[in-house]
Design an enzyme around this catalytic site. Structure first.
Site, PDB file in Angstrom:
ATOM      1  N   HIS A 123       0.597  -1.235  -0.328  1.00 22.31           N
ATOM      2  CA  HIS A 123      -0.255  -0.018   0.228  1.00 22.31           C
ATOM      3  C   HIS A 123       1.035   1.924   0.205  1.00 22.31           C
ATOM      4  O   HIS A 123       0.961   2.175  -0.569  1.00 22.31           O
ATOM      5  CB  HIS A 123      -1.026   0.460   1.217  1.00 22.31           C
ATOM      6  CG  HIS A 123      -1.781  -0.697   1.470  1.00 22.31           C
ATOM      7  ND1 HIS A 123      -3.245  -1.122   0.649  1.00 22.31           N
ATOM      8  CD2 HIS A 123      -1.803  -2.561   2.491  1.00 22.31           C
ATOM      9  CE1 HIS A 123      -3.592  -2.700   1.112  1.00 22.31           C
ATOM     10  NE2 HIS A 123      -3.517  -2.561   1.909  1.00 22.31           N
TER      11      HIS A 123
HETATM   12  C1  BDR Z   1      -3.002   0.715   5.768  1.00 17.97           C
HETATM   13  O1  BDR Z   1      -2.981   0.829   6.652  1.00 17.97           O
HETATM   14  C2  BDR Z   1      -2.449   0.385   6.722  1.00 17.97           C
HETATM   15  O2  BDR Z   1      -1.767  -1.050   7.959  1.00 17.97           O
HETATM   16  C3  BDR Z   1      -0.695   0.212   5.604  1.00 17.97           C
HETATM   17  O3  BDR Z   1       0.928   0.800   6.601  1.00 17.97           O
HETATM   18  C4  BDR Z   1      -1.383   0.282   5.287  1.00 17.97           C
HETATM   19  O4  BDR Z   1      -1.174   2.714   4.996  1.00 17.97           O
HETATM   20  C5  BDR Z   1      -3.493   0.396   4.684  1.00 17.97           C
HETATM   21  O5  BDR Z   1      -5.061  -0.096   4.709  1.00 17.97           O
END
Ligand code: BDR
Ligand code: CA
Length: 295
Positions: free
Chosen positions: A233
């Protein structure tokens, strides 16, 4: 490109930070931490250790320990009790500064107006506090590029919402309502940007510290998961910042639900338009990330 990284490392945050610190086109002026994937002491210590991997003297500052309202969320099931899936990193080279919002305000007032971009990888608490406490500094931002939200995709913090927005929906709503240009990268794009265990061979073989450490971090992402690939992500934020042509954005007018399904994005024509990434050239983006980590 002058940037400050606002983050809750976090496995995918960690890869994004290593990439940014290894990328000569970024001038990383600071890393500000926030509670999110794990508590603030951990995210701050992890940020210091990531700077240590790269022997980088970038200032790290402690931000918000909890959201503007409510109790917050964490993601230990994915990122592990230490936030980094048990991957051991070198000791910090420095201590964290005590106040992320003060550091953000100071940097923004010191740099020319419109020259600093925030790469936001976490709940947006620090940025909402900056807007509340130092509105003149906040308005000097060139822009905010944030990972968060879901448009057509199902959420990952319940069916309606994505983690970063669900962990502090009020902060996200205040930031999106501001006059600073926001680009949001939702799950609709980040779930298309994936790494598989086979992809990690090239990173390890490069021998570069950022790449070898990233391979270990991404491998830890597979712990306890039967999945063949995992989404990266947060690195999308760094990659869009450097090469927006590899992403396709649509203007949308959105507010953030703070009541019924906290963190859900709701169309609202009364709100300023933000740019929302809805397309990604995933293979080209992965090649760019792998190359940047491996140098
Ligand atoms: C986001 O949530 C966190 O767990 C990850 O680091 C990312 O920023 C994904 O939904
Ligand atoms: Ca994150």
């Amino acid at each position: 490109m002058k940037v400050i990284i606002d983050t809750d490392p976090g496995l995918d945050d960690a890869v994004a930070i290593l990439y940014a610190l290894n990328e000569p086109r970024f001038d990383v002026q600071a890393i500000t931490t926030v509670a999110g994937n794990i508590g603030l002491d951990r995210t701050t210590d992890n940020a210091l250790r990531l700077a240590s991997v790269m022997a980088a003297s970038v200032p790290v500052a402690r931000g918000a320990a909890r959201p503007l309202a409510g109790a917050g969320l964490s993601e230990e099931a994915i990122h592990g009790a230490d936030g980094l899936g048990g991957v051991q990193l070198p000791d910090p080279l420095a201590e964290a500064a005590p106040d992320a919002v003060a550091l953000l305000a100071e940097r923004l007032m010191a740099e020319p107006e419109g020259s600093l971009t925030i790469l936001a990888l976490a709940p947006l608490t620090n940025l909402a506090q900056l807007r509340r406490q130092h509105p003149e500094a906040f308005l000097r931002l060139k822009g905010i590029i944030a990972m968060g939200g879901n448009i057509h995709e199902i959420g990952n913090a319940g069916p309606h919402a994505e983690f970063n927005l669900a962990a502090d929906p009020l902060a996200a709503d205040e930031v999106f309502a501001s006059d600073v240009p926001v680009t949001l990268i939702p799950l609709d794009v980040t779930r298309k940007f994936r790494a598989s265990p086979a992809d990690l061979v090239e990173l390890r073989d490069s021998g570069a510290p950022a790449a070898v450490t990233s391979a270990a971090l991404i491998e830890a992402y597979f712990t306890g998961s039967a999945r063949e690939s995992r989404p990266l992500h947060d690195p999308c934020v760094m990659l869009l910042a450097l090469d927006p042509a590899l992403f396709g954005c649509d203007a949308m007018h959105l507010r953030v639900d703070t009541v019924e399904h906290p963190g859900r994005l709701i169309p609202d024509e009364t709100r300023p338009a933000i740019q929302v990434a809805m397309r990604i050239e995933a293979e080209a983006v992965k090649a760019m990330l792998w190359k940047g980590l491996s140098r």
